[in-house]
Write a protein that holds these residues in place. Structure first.
Motif: not given
Length: 130
Positions: A59-65
């Motif tokens: 989820l955190f990778l998605a939020v960063g992207a």
């Protein structure tokens, strides 16, 4: 190329939100744990805390992207591309680690890694030719 890159960033982010949902929300449902080669409800229950934690990494990778894509769209290119390349680069490297974990993970690694790979390659090419 920049627009194509951002489309692949969005696809990669959406996939990682979906993975988050499976790992952190629906992990103990048979349809989910079977997808991850878990063989019993007991094993799913035992591994739930690990999957829950891993889901939030996704989820955190998605939020960063997604945040990076938004920043690029709003004209904050340096911040946006830093977030996009960092997030998608991490997604890509995680897929490489998964692929190196064994042959049975190659399909999952390809699914997880193709969109961030295209996002990174097209983004870098777009930035170099701009």
């Amino acid at each position: 190329m920049v627009l194509a890159s951002l489309v692949f960033v969005l696809l990669a982010a959406l996939l990682h939100v979906y993975i988050f949902t499976m790992e952190s929300i629906t992990w103990t449902r048979p349809a989910t744990w079977k997808r991850f080669s878990i063989t019993s409800q007991e094993d799913a229950d035992t591994t739930r805390p690990l999957a829950y934690n891993q889901g939030f990494y996704n989820l955190f990778l998605a939020v960063g992207a997604l945040t990076g894509t938004g920043a690029v769209a709003l004209g904050h290119a340096a911040v946006g591309w830093t977030l996009v390349l960092s997030s998608c680069g991490s997604m890509l490297l995680a897929s490489v680690v998964l692929a190196l974990s064994g042959r049975k993970y190659l399909r999952a690694a390809a699914t997880q890694g193709v969109t961030p790979l295209l996002a990174v390659v097209l983004g870098v090419l777009g930035l170099l030719t701009a």
